[in-house]
Design an enzyme around this catalytic site. Structure first.
Site, PDB file in Angstrom:
ATOM      1  N   ASN A   9       0.879  -1.165   0.000  1.00 55.27           N
ATOM      2  CA  ASN A   9       0.000   0.000   0.000  1.00 55.27           C
ATOM      3  C   ASN A   9       0.918   1.217   0.000  1.00 55.27           C
ATOM      4  OD1 ASN A   9      -1.734   2.086   0.454  1.00 55.27           O
ATOM      5  ND2 ASN A   9      -2.365   1.445   2.514  1.00 55.27           N
ATOM      6  N   TRP A  10       1.015   1.835  -1.168  1.00 54.83           N
ATOM      7  CA  TRP A  10       1.963   2.956  -1.301  1.00 54.83           C
ATOM      8  C   TRP A  10       1.418   4.259  -0.704  1.00 54.83           C
ATOM      9  CZ3 TRP A  10       4.372   2.484  -6.928  1.00 54.83           C
ATOM     10  CH2 TRP A  10       5.324   1.448  -6.908  1.00 54.83           C
ATOM     11  N   LYS A  11       0.146   4.235  -0.301  1.00 56.20           N
ATOM     12  CA  LYS A  11      -0.465   5.448   0.278  1.00 56.20           C
ATOM     13  C   LYS A  11      -0.238   6.626  -0.676  1.00 56.20           C
ATOM     14  CE  LYS A  11      -0.083   3.295   4.739  1.00 56.20           C
ATOM     15  NZ  LYS A  11      -0.025   3.385   6.172  1.00 56.20           N
ATOM     16  N   HIS A  95      -9.469   1.315   4.595  1.00 61.77           N
ATOM     17  CA  HIS A  95      -8.205   1.471   5.334  1.00 61.77           C
ATOM     18  C   HIS A  95      -8.427   2.415   6.515  1.00 61.77           C
ATOM     19  CE1 HIS A  95      -4.104   2.617   6.305  1.00 61.77           C
ATOM     20  NE2 HIS A  95      -3.759   1.473   5.749  1.00 61.77           N
ATOM     21  N   GLU A  97      -6.781   4.792   7.606  1.00 55.02           N
ATOM     22  CA  GLU A  97      -6.554   6.216   7.314  1.00 55.02           C
ATOM     23  C   GLU A  97      -7.776   6.833   6.640  1.00 55.02           C
ATOM     24  OE1 GLU A  97      -2.812   5.596   5.360  1.00 55.02           O
ATOM     25  OE2 GLU A  97      -1.929   5.081   7.296  1.00 55.02           O
ATOM     26  N   GLU A 167      -5.366  -4.760  10.460  1.00 51.26           N
ATOM     27  CA  GLU A 167      -4.347  -3.737  10.676  1.00 51.26           C
ATOM     28  C   GLU A 167      -4.635  -3.011  11.988  1.00 51.26           C
ATOM     29  OE1 GLU A 167      -2.302  -2.591   6.738  1.00 51.26           O
ATOM     30  OE2 GLU A 167      -3.976  -1.231   7.014  1.00 51.26           O
ATOM     31  N   GLY A 173       2.693   2.417  10.859  1.00 51.75           N
ATOM     32  CA  GLY A 173       3.672   3.495  10.755  1.00 51.75           C
ATOM     33  C   GLY A 173       4.357   3.839  12.065  1.00 51.75           C
ATOM     34  N   SER A 213       3.518  -2.076  10.287  1.00 47.48           N
ATOM     35  CA  SER A 213       4.970  -2.128  10.508  1.00 47.48           C
ATOM     36  C   SER A 213       5.594  -3.474  10.100  1.00 47.48           C
ATOM     37  CB  SER A 213       5.310  -1.785  11.961  1.00 47.48           C
ATOM     38  OG  SER A 213       4.920  -0.445  12.251  1.00 47.48           O
ATOM     39  N   GLY A 234       3.013  -0.939   4.238  1.00 47.02           N
ATOM     40  CA  GLY A 234       3.072   0.480   3.907  1.00 47.02           C
ATOM     41  C   GLY A 234       4.504   0.918   3.650  1.00 47.02           C
ATOM     42  N   GLY A 235       5.095   1.562   4.633  1.00 46.71           N
ATOM     43  CA  GLY A 235       6.421   2.171   4.498  1.00 46.71           C
ATOM     44  C   GLY A 235       7.486   1.284   3.857  1.00 46.71           C
TER      45      GLY A 235
HETATM   46  P1  13P Z   1       3.150   0.550   7.668  1.00 52.34           P
HETATM   47  O1  13P Z   1       3.648  -0.746   7.050  1.00 52.34           O
HETATM   48  O2  13P Z   1       3.867   1.751   7.178  1.00 52.34           O
HETATM   49  O3  13P Z   1       3.031   0.436   9.152  1.00 52.34           O
HETATM   50  O4  13P Z   1       1.632   0.741   7.108  1.00 52.34           O
HETATM   51  C1  13P Z   1       0.757  -0.313   7.227  1.00 52.34           C
HETATM   52  C2  13P Z   1      -0.458   0.001   6.425  1.00 52.34           C
HETATM   53  O5  13P Z   1      -1.210   0.896   6.761  1.00 52.34           O
HETATM   54  C3  13P Z   1      -0.697  -0.775   5.210  1.00 52.34           C
HETATM   55  O6  13P Z   1      -1.976  -0.555   4.711  1.00 52.34           O
END
Ligand code: 13P
Length: 249
Positions: A9-11, A95, A97, A167, A173, A213, A234-235
């Site tokens: 998930n590149w956000k 998600h 967010e 999640e 994050g 994470s 994510g990251g």
């Molecule tokens: P991180 O891997 O950056 O914690 O993000 C997780 C996430 O929200 C994937 O959708």
């Protein structure tokens, strides 16, 4: 054995040019990798270049959100039908967010999920508790509610392509990963809700990913849990070598 999905998930990161550069480095690193399904969900604007660079490879493309109407006067929105027509196979729905910053609720997740499935997309539906809910001891209640409302009115036949991502919001994050035990407990609750909504056989086939994470350093431990059917990253998915290391845990 459920085939795992390792999804990025590149956000809100990467331009089309950066996407192309990523793929030039990433594809050789995962060439021939068939053990897991590899999915990348970039910002909408990168979908076209991702599809073009991923053509003929083992990398599948997804979006990060969609609207439930097919078309119309909805400025700034993109429909599931449009995503499918563009060549997307997956879409992330609900998600945390989106729930936190953009007013997504259990009911709007349900509407999006239903329409994503109708459009032939494979939704990755996200659920997870915030830290206050975990500390108050209501994690199971929260997960049950999120799942039962998300699944409402959807038949098992229609839900065939559904996957869930657990999640925990406190792990996103933050560098804090849920322990394998925490994840396994949460996945059990989710599978139980899936069994109630869609039947036991469906629930046994349902892939439940973990997100929060995930990094090359902890991917092997998390992915070795029989209850964990993949990762939503994510990251650590933004760099080709780090995402490839997670894929090849
Ligand atoms: P991180 O891997 O950056 O914690 O993000 C997780 C996430 O929200 C994937 O959708």
């Amino acid at each position: 054995m459920r085939k795992k999905i390792i999804a990025a998930n590149w956000k809100m990161y990467k331009s089309p040019a950066e996407t192309k550069t990523f793929m030039e480095a990433f594809l050789p690193l995962v060439k021939g990798h068939a053990r897991d399904e590899i999915v990348i969900c970039p910002p909408f604007i990168d979908i076209a270049i991702l599809l073009e660079t991923a053509r003929g490879s083992n990398v599948h493309v997804g979006a990060q959100n969609m609207y439930w109407e097919t078309e119309g006067a909805f400025t700034g929105e993109i429909s599931g039908k449009m995503l499918a027509a563009a060549g997307c196979e997956f879409v992330i729905i609900g998600h945390s967010e989106r729930r936190q910053y953009f007013g997504e609720t259990d009911d709007t997740v349900n509407r999006r999920l239903e329409v994503a499935l109708e459009a032939g997309l494979a939704p990755i539906c996200c659920v997870g508790e915030v830290i206050e809910e975990r500390e108050a001891g209501i994690t199971e209640e929260v997960l049950s509610r999120q799942c039962s409302r998300a699944f409402r009115g959807i038949s098992a036949r229609k839900a065939a392509k559904l996957a869930i991502a657990y999640e925990p919001v406190w792990a996103i994050g933050t560098g804090k990963t849920a322990t394998a035990q925490i994840a396994a407990q949460a996945h059990e609750v989710i599978r139980h809700e899936a069994a109630k909504a869609f039947g036991k056989d469906f629930a046994q086939q349902l892939r439940i990913l973990y997100g929060g994470s995930v990094k090359p350093e902890n991917a092997k431990e998390m992915m070795s849990q029989p209850e964990i059917d993949g990762a939503l990253v994510g990251g650590a998915s933004l760099k080709p070598d780090s995402f490839a290391a997670i894929v090849k845990y």
